[in-house]
Design a protein around this motif. Structure first.
Motif, short mmCIF file in Angstrom:
data_model
loop_
_atom_site.label_atom_id
_atom_site.label_comp_id
_atom_site.label_asym_id
_atom_site.label_seq_id
_atom_site.Cartn_x
_atom_site.Cartn_y
_atom_site.Cartn_z
N GLY A 284 0.83 -1.20 0.00
CA GLY A 284 0.00 0.00 0.00
C GLY A 284 0.86 1.26 0.00
N VAL A 285 1.90 1.24 0.83
CA VAL A 285 2.79 2.41 0.89
C VAL A 285 3.57 2.53 -0.42
CG1 VAL A 285 4.79 3.39 2.07
CG2 VAL A 285 2.97 2.34 3.41
N ALA A 286 4.02 1.39 -0.95
CA ALA A 286 4.75 1.43 -2.23
C ALA A 286 3.85 2.00 -3.33
CB ALA A 286 5.21 0.02 -2.62
N ARG A 287 2.59 1.59 -3.32
CA ARG A 287 1.65 2.08 -4.34
C ARG A 287 1.48 3.60 -4.21
NH1 ARG A 287 -4.54 0.02 -4.37
NH2 ARG A 287 -4.50 1.06 -2.36
N ALA A 288 1.43 4.07 -2.94
CA ALA A 288 1.26 5.50 -2.73
C ALA A 288 2.48 6.28 -3.21
CB ALA A 288 0.99 5.78 -1.26
N LEU A 289 3.65 5.64 -3.13
CA LEU A 289 4.89 6.34 -3.51
C LEU A 289 5.19 6.20 -5.00
CD1 LEU A 289 7.22 5.17 -0.60
CD2 LEU A 289 6.56 7.53 -1.08
N ALA A 290 4.42 5.36 -5.72
CA ALA A 290 4.85 4.88 -7.03
C ALA A 290 5.21 5.98 -8.02
CB ALA A 290 3.77 3.98 -7.62
N ALA A 291 4.36 6.97 -8.15
CA ALA A 291 4.61 7.97 -9.19
C ALA A 291 5.43 9.13 -8.65
CB ALA A 291 3.30 8.46 -9.78
N ASP A 292 6.19 8.87 -7.59
CA ASP A 292 7.04 9.88 -6.98
C ASP A 292 6.24 11.16 -6.69
OD1 ASP A 292 9.32 10.71 -5.88
OD2 ASP A 292 10.37 11.17 -7.75
N PRO A 293 5.20 11.05 -5.87
CA PRO A 293 4.30 12.19 -5.67
C PRO A 293 4.97 13.29 -4.85
CG PRO A 293 3.75 10.43 -4.14
CD PRO A 293 4.84 9.90 -5.03
N ASP A 294 4.40 14.50 -4.96
CA ASP A 294 4.95 15.62 -4.20
C ASP A 294 4.63 15.47 -2.72
OD1 ASP A 294 5.60 16.79 -6.66
OD2 ASP A 294 3.54 17.55 -6.85
N VAL A 295 3.51 14.84 -2.45
CA VAL A 295 3.02 14.75 -1.08
C VAL A 295 2.54 13.34 -0.83
CG1 VAL A 295 1.22 15.54 0.48
CG2 VAL A 295 2.24 17.15 -1.09
N LEU A 296 2.72 12.87 0.40
CA LEU A 296 2.20 11.57 0.78
C LEU A 296 1.16 11.79 1.87
CD1 LEU A 296 2.61 8.59 0.20
CD2 LEU A 296 4.42 8.55 1.90
N LEU A 297 -0.08 11.36 1.61
CA LEU A 297 -1.14 11.49 2.60
C LEU A 297 -1.43 10.12 3.18
CD1 LEU A 297 -3.61 13.74 0.53
CD2 LEU A 297 -1.80 14.48 2.10
N MET A 298 -1.42 10.00 4.50
CA MET A 298 -1.61 8.68 5.11
C MET A 298 -2.62 8.77 6.24
SD MET A 298 2.40 7.58 5.27
CE MET A 298 2.28 5.90 4.73
N ASP A 299 -3.68 7.98 6.15
CA ASP A 299 -4.72 8.01 7.17
C ASP A 299 -4.65 6.74 8.03
OD1 ASP A 299 -6.93 8.44 8.69
OD2 ASP A 299 -8.27 8.94 7.02
N GLU A 300 -4.07 6.89 9.20
CA GLU A 300 -3.87 5.77 10.13
C GLU A 300 -3.36 4.53 9.42
OE1 GLU A 300 -6.76 5.24 13.13
OE2 GLU A 300 -7.59 7.25 12.95
N PRO A 301 -2.27 4.66 8.66
CA PRO A 301 -1.85 3.54 7.80
C PRO A 301 -1.45 2.30 8.59
CG PRO A 301 -0.14 5.20 7.90
CD PRO A 301 -1.32 5.79 8.59
N PHE A 302 -1.00 2.50 9.83
CA PHE A 302 -0.50 1.34 10.57
C PHE A 302 -1.46 0.94 11.70
CE2 PHE A 302 3.46 3.89 9.52
CZ PHE A 302 3.51 3.38 8.24
N GLY A 303 -2.63 1.54 11.69
CA GLY A 303 -3.57 1.37 12.80
C GLY A 303 -4.04 -0.06 13.01
N ALA A 304 -4.08 -0.83 11.93
CA ALA A 304 -4.66 -2.18 12.05
C ALA A 304 -3.58 -3.25 12.20
CB ALA A 304 -5.52 -2.48 10.82
N LEU A 305 -2.32 -2.83 12.36
CA LEU A 305 -1.25 -3.83 12.40
C LEU A 305 -0.85 -4.16 13.83
CD1 LEU A 305 0.95 -2.25 9.58
CD2 LEU A 305 -0.76 -4.07 9.37
N ASP A 306 -0.26 -5.34 14.01
CA ASP A 306 0.20 -5.72 15.34
C ASP A 306 1.41 -4.84 15.71
OD1 ASP A 306 2.90 -7.35 14.90
OD2 ASP A 306 1.49 -7.83 13.28
#
Ligand SMILES: Nc1ncnc2c1ncn2[C@@H]1O[C@H](COP(=O)(O)OP(=O)(O)O)[C@@H](O)[C@H]1O
Ligand SMILES: [Mg+2]
Lengths: 381, 310
Positions: free
Chosen positions: B145-167
């Motif tokens: 998911g993070v790789a997909r968000a970074l894929a096109a080398d975006p200017d900004v990365l927006l993340m909404d509780e990305p790790f909230g569901a992980l152990d």
């Protein structure tokens, strides 16, 4: 002995009862007279006793340990038994037949039908254990009827009265087949497009969900004969208003309209269910990635919903095969025409000629779609 | 890079975001934190126009976000969410390639980029690029998911509780990845969380929100040492503020390089909070320190936890 398959036990019990309780064939001097029954036991003499060999595994089926091997063995036995029953009927009919001008009629009796159906169900149940990839089960279930089909095509059943009727009505049979397929095919296209559009609409607009499905459910509950009748008036009026449109109260157009209306519910429901089972976050992610609404629909939503949508189309198709039978009532033809002709003339064999192909067609269409769904589901999702 | 001035958003007559003023400069990792329903997600989604704001102005790269076509804007911003939302019918490679494909990158370039990103997120490309999402663990899915968000080398990365569901273990690992990616790429990152430790550990600027307003914003140190109100003090953890302060500094900052002691060593990259834990459990007042390569780097004294050496 431990009973592993209660269903098989029930089927075996019914098999024994129908073998003894009901006539296997009926025999009449001509088509106007009621026939006399012939028991299965009376036919099994001499070399024909070999036909009973596959019955042994079928009798044992309820007690076999549930394994792939045993399932397969039961299915093969059932397949041989089906072929044996059919061959026996054909063989006896040929023996009883007189010369070329003879009016003698030998038909399947209730015992034959029950034994045939029960063996089919036994095979079906046994093959459920065969959980293979991509439609292997469906193909196996069709293969069970292979030997019977071969007997039919080889001409060994020609002396049976249904096939005599076929020989007499060959032209109208071919016409009916073509028309029946036409009815089903021409129903599927609009039902599929319109039904999935409605499914999509109700997915996007949850407020539309209630009204749309209420209407579709009401349509579904109208008896089909009534719907065919109801459409005669308005369509005839439309046809008068616009003669160039070719619309009429009876014939193909109203039949297609009615069949399409019936087909909408399963298709719309399948589409909605397919879209609803989308994993959480997929749509938000697709929007967040910058997919346009159109790209979202074509690249994400529809592909994910596809297997469930096809299950909906499967119901629509099988239902259309059955309902098209009644379209003959408003002059749309199809196998219904043969069936009604037989009913009016009290010619039971002609009725069968109009009914059996529809049953086969329904099973074939169902299997085809089952195959399609399982193939789609093999591609990991 | 991102400027909110008096931005509001009203849902059903209630202000979800209320006259928000916030500037996130280029390259900063800003964390939005607050209780559930405080307006964090709404604030984040207004940036990429998943939610349209009602009043004020919200600028991206100096221009009102409304002047961008929503799809164009979103393709310039990576987006990662708690539920991940990988496309189940696509492979890892196709998922990561989503935005580059929308931008019509040439195939070889997309392929190289996917390889690069999988390596960046520690997923062996040969092994993972052809897999489908259901063949991955939750942590691996979010890496994708993070790789997909970074894929096109975006200017900004927006993340909404990305790790909230992980152990906790996986979460810590991914937080570390994010820290590394931020340091490496210098991207502007806006992260939403409700986990104060995640905020203190990752954020350069922490924005504490309540009822659609900013209660306090500042560096982790500022929030811990000068909480603007009792609410902030409670939020950052009244009784263990001291412990959290220790978590902001690294062992390397307090190591006496000219001394050496024996015993089980602690890594110089550990936080002082971890060092405190080591002092207490091992019942010692000195710990040998080793650097990243495991070479001795000096000694940490218990008393040095109090303040840095002159
Ligand atoms: N699409 C929406 N429609 C109506 N109300 C919403 C919508 N999205 C958020 N809200 C409301 O706005 C407030 C802030 O929500 P949100 O930004 O999701 O909070 P957080 O992410 O901080 O938990 C909440 O009261 C929530 O109920
Ligand atoms: Mg939220």
């Amino acid at each position: 002995m431990k009973i592993h398959h209660p269903v098989q036990l029930l089927l075996v019990g019914l098999m024994l009862a129908s073998a003894w309780g009901l006539p296997f064939l009926t025999h009449a001097p001509n088509r106007l007279l009621t026939g006399t029954g012939i028991e299965l036991a009376a036919l099994l003499r001499g070399e024909r006793l070999w036909l009973l060999v596959p019955v042994l595994p079928l009798l044992m089926a309820p007690f076999l340990t549930p394994l792939r091997k045993t399932g397969l063995a039961v299915a093969i036995a059932a397949s041989l038994w089906l072929a044996g029953l059919t061959w026996l009927a054909g063989d006896e009919a040929a023996r009883l037949a007189g010369g070329p001008d003879s009016l003698v009629r030998t038909s399947f009796g209730g015992g034959f039908w029950l034994l045939f159906i029960l063996a089919g169900l036994q095979a079906n149940d046994a093959l459920r254990r065969l959980n293979g990839p991509g439609g292997r089960q469906t193909l196996a279930q069709l293969a069970v009827y292979g030997p019977v089909l071969w007997l039919l095509l080889s001409g060994r059943l020609e002396a049976l009265s249904v096939l005599k009727e076929y020989a007499n009505h060959r032209d109208s049979f071919d016409l009916a087949l073509w028309r029946h397929l036409q009815l089903v095919g021409l129903t599927l296209l609009p039902a599929c497009l319109l039904g999935s559009a409605l499914g999509l609409l109700t997915f996007r607009q949850s407020r539309a969900r209630g009204p749309v499905f209420t209407v579709l459910n009401i349509i579904q509950t109208i008896p089909s004969i009534a719907l065919f009748g109801l459409l005669i008036g308005p369509l005839a009026a439309l046809g008068k208003l616009f003669p160039a449109s070719g619309l009429a109260g009876i014939g193909l157009p109203p039949a297609l309209l009615a069949l399409t209306l019936y087909g909408l519910l399963p298709m719309a429901r399948g589409t909605l269910a397919g879209l609803q089972q989308m994993p959480e976050g997929v749509i938000e992610a697709a929007r967040g990635m910058g997919l346009s609404p159109r790209q979202r629909l074509l690249r994400v939503e529809l592909p994910i919903a596809l297997p469930v949508m096809i299950s909906g189309l499967r119901v629509t198709a099988v239902q259309a095969v059955g309902l098209a039978q009644l379209a003959a009532l408003i002059g749309a033809g199809g196998f219904g025409a043969i069936m009604f002709q037989g009913l009016l003339g009290s010619a039971l064999d002609l009725v069968l000629l109009g009914v059996i192909p529809v049953v086969v067609l329904a099973i074939a269409v169902d299997a085809l779609f089952a195959l399609l769904v399982s193939l789609l589901e093999v591609t990991p999702r | 890079m991102i400027e909110f001035s008096r931005v509001s958003k009203v849902f059903d007559g209630r202000k979800a975001v209320d006259e928000l003023d916030l500037v996130i400069p280029q390259g900063e990792l800003a964390v939005l934190i607050g209780t559930s329903g405080s307006g964090k997600s709404t604030t984040l989604k207004m940036i990429n126009r998943l939610v349209e704001y009602d009043a004020g102005t919200l600028r991206f790269a100096g221009e009102d976000v409304r002047h961008f076509h929503p799809e164009t804007l979103r393709r310039r911003m990576g987006y990662a969410i708690q539920s991940i939302g990988l496309f189940p019918h696509w492979t890892v490679e196709q998922n990561i390639a989503t935005v580059p494909q929308l931008l019509h990158w040439p195939k070889p370039r997309i392929r190289d980029r996917v390889t690069e990103l999988l390596e960046l997120l520690h997923l062996e490309p040969g092994q993972y690029r052809g897999r489908f999402p259901h063949q991955l663990s939750g942590g691996q899915q979010q890496r994708v998911g993070v790789a997909r968000a970074l894929a096109a080398d975006p200017d900004v990365l927006l993340m909404d509780e990305p790790f909230g569901a992980l152990d906790p273990v996986t979460r810590a690992a991914l937080q570390e990845e994010l820290r590394r990616i931020h340091a490496l790429s210098g991207k502007t990152i806006v992260l939403v969380t409700h986990d104060i430790d995640e905020a203190l550990g990752l954020g350069q600027r922490i924005v504490l929100m309540e009822q659609g307003r900013i209660v306090q914003q500042g560096s982790p140190l500022e929030l811990l040492t000068h909480p603007a109100s009792d609410f902030v003090r409670d939020f950052v953890g009244r009784s263990d503020i001291g412990i959290k302060l220790l978590a902001l500094d690294r062992v390397a900052d307090r190591t006496r390089h000219d001394e050496a002691v024996g015993g089980e060593p602690i890594a110089s990259s550990s936080t002082l909070r971890e060092a405190l834990s080591a002092f207490i459990t091992r019942k010692v007042d000195r710990l040998p320190v080793v650097d990243e390569q495991g070479r001795p780097a000096g000694t940490l004294h218990f008393c040095d936890l109090l303040e840095a050496q002159a």
